[in-house]
Design an enzyme around this catalytic site. Structure first.
Site, PDB file in Angstrom:
ATOM      1  CG  ASP A  68      -0.272  -0.481   2.493  1.00 20.00           C
ATOM      2  OD1 ASP A  68       0.951  -0.277   2.626  1.00 20.00           O
ATOM      3  OD2 ASP A  68      -0.957  -1.068   3.343  1.00 20.00           O
ATOM      4  CG  ASP A 145      -9.171  -1.557  12.427  1.00 19.42           C
ATOM      5  OD1 ASP A 145      -8.157  -2.168  12.019  1.00 19.42           O
ATOM      6  OD2 ASP A 145      -9.562  -0.485  11.913  1.00 19.42           O
ATOM      7  CG  HIS A 147      -6.171  -2.218   9.176  1.00 20.20           C
ATOM      8  ND1 HIS A 147      -6.199  -1.450  10.322  1.00 20.20           N
ATOM      9  CD2 HIS A 147      -4.920  -2.057   8.666  1.00 20.20           C
ATOM     10  CE1 HIS A 147      -5.039  -0.855  10.496  1.00 20.20           C
ATOM     11  NE2 HIS A 147      -4.231  -1.214   9.507  1.00 20.20           N
ATOM     12  CD  GLU A 152      -8.715   1.248   7.740  1.00 21.88           C
ATOM     13  OE1 GLU A 152      -8.816   0.447   8.689  1.00 21.88           O
ATOM     14  OE2 GLU A 152      -7.873   2.159   7.704  1.00 21.88           O
TER      15      GLU A 152
END
Length: 270
Positions: A68, A145, A147, A152
């Site tokens: 990314d 979380d 990800h 996400e």
């Protein structure tokens, strides 16, 4: 079901990853590595670099693709993933920079408003990975979380490389790389999708510390859900999750995972 390896510390995890990748490069000198940023992979890269040096492994043919990149940061920004990958992977391992790619390379700070250019970058990156023959080993971290990459919660589990809006929690987590100022953290990114990541032949996810325990519990022992993107690893034919004791603390079956790894034949590797 991924293989779960519980280790004492990041250094031990790094040695496991380093040996896996070093053996791959020996067998396949033009291996394609999937690269991640963040703090979790650092010990793994350091261990691999030491093995490469100690065993004089030729890495001139090795290729790499990062997961990314932030939208809007120039390549020269110290926290761009182009710069980070060069600093933490390319230089220590002695890789050819021309053979290591980041999804934002063609954007180089292109503003979010330039939608036509940004929209084309994702599909082009997926085509480049396919043209290289696909990823042999993809290293992954995991967010608090759940990800992976910048996928996400709520991301499609079939997604390809595309532009995403960063969750507030991710920006808070990453503010430590931007002088603890969330206002400096970009709001958008370009990331390999879960569908792209799942095409890699081997996935290795690393997680350390109590802050990752809930995410690891959901990833390993929860249901497969877009609201915990890492849970897609349950569906991969060759996935390895390496965690320390704190990150494994909420796993209900950790005694079994230890038993299985302890009794695994050495010739199987990871």
């Amino acid at each position: 079901m991924p293989e779960i390896i519980i280790v004492k510390n990041e250094a031990e995890a790094g040695e496991i990853y380093g040996r896996c990748v070093a053996d791959l490069i020996k067998a396949k000198p033009d291996a394609v590595l999937g690269l991640a940023t963040g703090s979790s992979p650092l010990a793994a890269y350091q261990a691999l670099a030491k093995i490469v040096k100690d065993e004089a492994i030729d890495v001139s043919g090795v290729r790499g693709f990062a997961l990314d990149e932030y939208i809007g940061l120039p390549l020269t920004h110290p926290e761009s993933y182009h710069a980070t990958i060069h600093r933490t992977v390319v230089e220590p391992l002695g890789l050819d920079p021309a053979k290591v790619h980041v999804p934002g390379d063609v954007l180089n700070g292109t503003p979010l408003e330039d939608g036509d250019k940004i929209a084309l970058a994702g599909p082009a990156y997926d085509r480049a990975i396919e043209a290289a023959g696909g990823i042999d080993v993809q290293i992954l971290g995991i967010g608090t979380d759940g990800h992976v990459g910048f996928n996400e919660p709520g991301s499609s589990l079939a997604s390809g490389t595309r532009v995403k809006t960063l969750a507030e929690q991710t920006r808070i987590d990453n503010a430590r790389f931007f002088d603890n100022d969330i206002n400096q953290v970009p709001t958008h990114c370009i990331t390999q999708g879960i569908g792209t990541i799942m095409k890699a032949r081997h996935l290795v996810l690393l997680a350390f510390g109590a802050g990752k325990a809930e995410a690891i519990e959901e990833t390993v022992e929860g249901g497969v859900s877009a609201f915990c993107p890492a849970s897609a690893l349950q569906m991969h034919p060759h996935a390895t999750i390496i965690v320390d004791e704190e990150a494994a603390s909420r796993l209900r079956h950790k005694d079994y995972y230890r038993y299985a790894y302890t009794h695994k034949p050495a010739w199987q590797g990871i």
